[in-house]
Design an enzyme around this catalytic site. Structure first.
Site, PDB file in Angstrom:
ATOM      1  N   ILE A  15       0.759  -1.284  -0.253  1.00 55.33           N
ATOM      2  CA  ILE A  15       0.027  -0.015   0.075  1.00 55.33           C
ATOM      3  C   ILE A  15       0.842   1.285   0.091  1.00 55.33           C
ATOM      4  O   ILE A  15       0.564   2.368   0.097  1.00 55.33           O
ATOM      5  CB  ILE A  15      -1.226   0.074   1.246  1.00 55.33           C
ATOM      6  N   GLY A  16       2.075   1.235   0.217  1.00 53.01           N
ATOM      7  CA  GLY A  16       3.096   2.421  -0.021  1.00 53.01           C
ATOM      8  C   GLY A  16       4.487   2.097   0.080  1.00 53.01           C
ATOM      9  O   GLY A  16       4.887   0.908   0.655  1.00 53.01           O
ATOM     10  N   GLY A  40       8.477   3.874   0.575  1.00 51.79           N
ATOM     11  CA  GLY A  40       9.265   5.059   0.632  1.00 51.79           C
ATOM     12  C   GLY A  40      10.873   4.873   0.737  1.00 51.79           C
ATOM     13  O   GLY A  40      11.224   3.709   0.189  1.00 51.79           O
ATOM     14  N   PHE A  89      13.151   4.196   2.658  1.00 53.14           N
ATOM     15  CA  PHE A  89      13.608   3.396   3.816  1.00 53.14           C
ATOM     16  C   PHE A  89      12.645   1.924   3.981  1.00 53.14           C
ATOM     17  O   PHE A  89      13.337   1.353   4.663  1.00 53.14           O
ATOM     18  CB  PHE A  89      13.803   3.863   5.004  1.00 53.14           C
ATOM     19  N   GLY A  90      11.485   2.030   3.303  1.00 50.66           N
ATOM     20  CA  GLY A  90      10.655   0.869   3.666  1.00 50.66           C
ATOM     21  C   GLY A  90       9.379   0.911   2.831  1.00 50.66           C
ATOM     22  O   GLY A  90       9.173   1.659   2.220  1.00 50.66           O
ATOM     23  N   VAL A 148       5.096  -0.475   2.733  1.00 45.79           N
ATOM     24  CA  VAL A 148       4.022  -0.615   3.743  1.00 45.79           C
ATOM     25  C   VAL A 148       3.130  -1.469   3.171  1.00 45.79           C
ATOM     26  O   VAL A 148       2.665  -1.283   1.956  1.00 45.79           O
ATOM     27  CB  VAL A 148       3.605   0.759   4.050  1.00 45.79           C
ATOM     28  N   LYS A 192       4.950  -1.789   8.246  1.00 48.23           N
ATOM     29  CA  LYS A 192       6.028  -1.287   7.618  1.00 48.23           C
ATOM     30  C   LYS A 192       7.352  -2.253   7.828  1.00 48.23           C
ATOM     31  O   LYS A 192       8.037  -2.463   8.805  1.00 48.23           O
ATOM     32  CB  LYS A 192       6.364   0.181   8.311  1.00 48.23           C
ATOM     33  N   ASP A 208      10.073  15.327   8.854  1.00 44.30           N
ATOM     34  CA  ASP A 208       9.673  14.816   7.606  1.00 44.30           C
ATOM     35  C   ASP A 208       7.982  15.013   7.382  1.00 44.30           C
ATOM     36  O   ASP A 208       7.432  14.156   6.733  1.00 44.30           O
ATOM     37  CB  ASP A 208      10.110  13.378   7.233  1.00 44.30           C
TER      38      ASP A 208
END
Length: 920
Positions: A672-673, A675, A677-678, A680, A694, A795
């Protein structure tokens, strides 16, 4: 040259519909390369790092970032644009780069499909498009890239079947299609890829048996033919049938993962795998019901390099042979849980001197736990729960200086708890619940500095008092002593367990009063001290435990007035039933009225004053984090306990395996997402609850620091507008956070829906936007002003604002968060930390080397306030003034000078004033 011309003619005749050859043979040159690169640049709609700024006609294209050319002919041979955050599509013009041999666009956000024109790249050797959002099918035209040796399309959204034509790529050595939506069978033509060394197809929806030539099943000599195959990852699919017997003769194999499929039948003999290091067959339907059904285990004695072996979650039966001790001395992980093994655990297991984890839980093993386990110098994790082990817990476990977790619950163990556990100075979790243990709790286990997760001794027959040394466990997060025969008072030192989130001391014989020190447990969420012999008043200071979700004081001998403030006003949190001498409280308790204050003694009045004074000076919010207790009490077997134990809920802990099951082995379907560094994932846990998981990319530079920063920040904070942490999983290189799932996505998706995700976009009206702004401001106000030490998020941006089912906003992603120095709200770290935040939202002073401060978050909050489409969606005349005031506030927040920006406390007041004016 004639040969090449003939090849191009054949390509055009065969693939003319999708290679665009209808106008004759294309003529490629330097100008063609430059034009193709410029078209590629035009298809990149978002370049967050500004990399393509160098792609202009002011310099030769061979000098552009990411481009390598042939020195003599100045033709493009390599494109390396990995991990740059690009958003866009791959144009068909990529096929015009006829000298291209290396193309790497990995770890961006490219969408669209892979153009069929890529088949023109007959010099292409390496194609890496992994970790994007590419849809569509795998182009058949890839089979024309006859020199292709490395093909990685993993972690995308590809669908359809794997083209059988790829089996003609004779030089293909490395293939990864993992984590997509591929269906159908594995092409039988893959059995002919004699150069194949790595085949990674895990986490798709491939089905059927492994292919066997042209008949649909894999020939018994497949692995003999694939003499170069060293890696075979097929886990997380729908594959069935038997594992080919020839796998036992594939001498080049080093890593095999067939887990999470539906393979059945016997595990074949594995005696000719001298180089195998990882062998995972778990989560299938494998059996061993033949007379020599354990030969697969015995045969692995010929694999001296084996480091990881798992057959967990199958249908294996019988007794474990003593030959288990002949496995590789390099073996680190031995995983055989969730089967039907019987008999004893062989003492020869002590030969595995490098094992760090062995898992035999959920079997039917009997007899004593071998004391020889205490000679394994590197052992860290013991999973023996849910068996029928009897006898005493070996004292020799105290010799394991690296021991971190011991799971022995739900067995028939008896005797006392070994005091030698106190020697295990790295111990973090000890679960001895649901056994027949007796005697007292040895104080030695309370003197372990690393004890930071769970101490569960519930449902035994322990006696005596709880040592005051319990206060030394200032990192422990869950303590369960319930359903024993413990007596004496609850130690006052329990208040020193400052990280405690879960405390259950119910169903014992504790006496005396409830210690006032419980109010020091500022992060506590669950307290159950019911069914004891406690007397005296309920401390009014417990009113201040703001995060408490359960306070069970029922079935004691408490007396006096029940407090009414704080948590005591919520009957879903507090239970005080069957305390016949209690009075007062909120009306819904229906308790008798208390005597008037005039009738109370002066001594009682003094005590009340002291309690109130103590409550008023109690400090705010101690440490809080994760690692919860098991989600529900297990079947109690031989124990007879009261019926209320059946409904007892306790907080969950999850291992990597649990999270893999929850996300279908981290399938892209659950993604679902993503970034820096990771990633999700949406997950469904074994209790049916939906969560967000995550998973940190530990291979990514900075990911480890991001994980630690997020844990450190979230350990200190708790607020209704911060995403709730449910658990943490940290196992070696695997790091993950389990978070509350937010069904309405993030604010970025709602404010700026992209065309491919337009169905997610929702019109946010003025009132909803104000509510979101108020929620985010409230979260930041808490972080900046109400934490014991201020926390800077670093952030803040719309994608880090999540929306729950009621459209309430929750701030997330604390991977860059910084804890400021005590008593210095604007204290900063050195500029060596580098830029902190996302371009477009990052405070300008960070770019000049200034330190992190709360005013940096204020700047980020001021960006992106007004949507120009708002008037078209919803409008009322009164909104003119409201939007004007919000815009003015946004400009104040985004002031260039930090000292000119308001604080978040002031911002919260401004937003409340705007909302109030609109409601008038």
């Amino acid at each position: 040259m004639a040969t090449k011309a003939i090849l191009l003619i054949l390509i055009c005749l065969t693939f003319h519909p999708f290679l665009g050859c209808s106008q004759g043979l294309p003529r490629f040159n330097n100008n063609t390369d430059q034009e193709s690169l410029l078209v590629l640049r035009s298809h990149i709609t978002h370049d967050p790092l500004g990399v393509l700024g160098t792609w202009n006609l002011n310099s030769p294209f061979c000098n552009w970032t990411g481009i390598t050319c042939n020195v003599t002919k100045q033709r493009v041979t390599s494109i390396d644009l990995e991990n740059l955050g690009f958003v866009g599509t791959i144009p068909p013009h990529i096929g015009n780069l006829s000298f291209l041999s290396y193309l790497n666009l990995q770890n961006n956000s490219l969408f669209g499909s892979i153009p069929q024109e890529i088949g023109r790249l007959f010099r292409l050797r390496t194609l890496i498009l992994g970790s994007n959002r590419i849809r569509g099918t795998i182009p058949v035209s890839l089979s024309l890239c006859s020199r292709l040796s490395y093909l990685d399309l993993s972690i995308n959204r590809l669908e359809g079947t794997i083209p059988s034509e790829l089996g003609a790529l004779s030089e293909l050595a490395n293939v990864s299609f993992s984590t997509n939506f591929l269906t159908g069978h594995i092409p039988s033509s893959f059995a002919n890829l004699s150069s194949l060394s790595n085949l990674v197809l895990m986490s798709n929806s491939l089905k059927g048996p492994l292919p066997e030539g042209l008949t649909g099943t894999l020939p018994t000599d497949m692995f003999t033919n694939l003499t170069s195959l060293s890696t075979l990852f097929l886990g997380g699919n729908l594959l069935s049938g038997r594992i080919p017997p020839s796998i036992g003769y594939a001498s080049s194999l080093t890593r095999v993962d067939l887990a999470n499929n539906s393979f059945s039948g016997q595990i074949p003999w594995l005696g000719k795998l001298p180089n195998i290091r990882i062998l995972s067959l778990q989560s299938n339907q494998l059996v061993n019901d033949e007379p020599r059904g354990m030969d697969f285990l015995t045969s692995l004695a010929n694999s001296p390099q084996l480091e990881v072996f798992s057959v967990a979650e199958n249908l294996l039966t019988g007794k474990l042979p003593s030959s288990i001790g002949n496995l590789s001395r390099q073996l680190s992980l031995l995983v055989m849980n969730n089967n039907f093994f019987q008999g004893t655990l062989p003492r020869e297991i002590s030969n595995l001197v490098n094992v760090t984890l062995f898992a035999f839980e959920h079997n039917s093993l009997t007899g004593n736990i071998p004391s020889s386990i205490g000679t394994l110098p590197n052992l860290q994790y013991i999973f023996l729960q849910e068996n029928r082990f009897s006898g005493k817990i070996p004292e020799s476990l105290g010799n394991l200086t690296y021991l971190a977790e011991v799971h022995l619950s739900n067995n028939l163990l008896e005797g006392t708890i070994p005091s030698s556990f106190g020697n295990c100075q790295r111990l973090q979790l000890l679960d001895l619940s649901v056994n027949l243990l007796n005697g007292t709790i040895p104080p030695d286990i309370f003197r372990i500095p690393s004890f930071g997760k769970v101490l569960n001794l519930s449902f035994n027959s322990l006696t005596g008092s709880v040592p005051s040394d319990i206060g030394s466990l200032n990192m422990i997060q869950a303590i369960d002593f319930s359903s024993n025969r413990l007596s004496g008072g609850i130690p006052f030192t329990i208040g020193d367990c400052s990280s405690l989130m879960y405390l259950d001391m119910s169903r014992n014989s504790f006496q005396g009063t409830i210690p006032n020190s419980l109010d020091k447990l500022r992060g506590i969420e669950y307290i159950d001290i019911s069914s004891n012999n406690l007397t005296g008043n309920i401390p009014a200071s417990l009113e201040s435990l703001r995060f408490l979700q359960v306070l069970n004081l029922s079935r004691n001998q408490l007396s006096g007035e029940v407090p009414t403030a704080g948590i005591f006003g919520n009957l879903t949190v507090v239970s005080v039933s069957e305390n016949l001498k209690l009075c007062g409280g909120v009306p819904d308790l229906e308790l008798p009225k208390c005597d008037s204050p005039r009738e109370k003694s002066s001594g009682l009045r003094l005590r009340i004053v002291l309690i109130a004074t103590f409550a008023s000076i109690a400090f705010i919010l101690a440490s809080v984090l994760v690692f919860w207790l098991v989600s529900r009490k297990k079947d109690l077997g031989v124990h007879q306990v009261k019926e209320e134990a059946d409904s007892l809920e306790i907080y969950p802990m999850y291992r990597q395996h649990d999270l893999k099951l929850a996300t279908r082995n981290f399938s892209s379907e659950c993604l679902i997402g993503e970034g820096s560094f990771g990633s999700v994932y949406k997950g469904v846990l074994n209790d049916g609850s939906v969560v967000a998981i995550k998973v940190f990319k530990m291979g990514q530079h900075g990911a480890s620091k991001s994980f630690l920063a997020e844990c450190e920040a979230l350990r200190r904070i708790r607020h209704r507008n911060l995403v709730k942490i449910i658990s943490v999983c940290s196992a070696g290189d695997f790091k993950a956070l389990v978070l509350k799932f937010m069904p309405n996505g993030n604010l970025e998706q709602l404010l700026h829906p992209r065309s491919e995700a337009s169905e997610v976009g929702k019109a946010l009206g003025m009132n909803q936007r104000l509510n979101v702004a108020e929620d985010v401001a409230s979260a930041l106000e808490y972080l900046h002003h109400d934490c014991e030490t201020p926390v800077v998020h670093c952030d803040l941006k719309p994608s880090n604002v999540l929306l729950d089912e009621e459209m309430s906003a929750h701030l997330t992603d604390f991977g860059l968060a910084r804890i400021l120095l005590r008593n210095s709200p604007n204290a900063h770290f050195s500029s060596s930390l580098g830029l902190k935040g996302s371009i477009g939202y990052m405070a300008p002073e960070y770019g000049t080397g200034a330190g992190v401060s709360t005013r940096g978050d204020v700047y980020s909050f001021g960006i992106d306030i007004v949507d120009h489409e708002l008037k078209q969606k919803e409008w009322q005349p009164a909104y003119d003034d409201g939007i004007g005031r919000m815009l003015e506030m946004g400009l104040m927040c985004a002031s260039k000078s930090p000292v000119e920006r308001p604080t978040m406390r002031e911002v919260s007041v401004m937003i409340k004033n705007v909302k109030a004016s609109l409601s008038e």
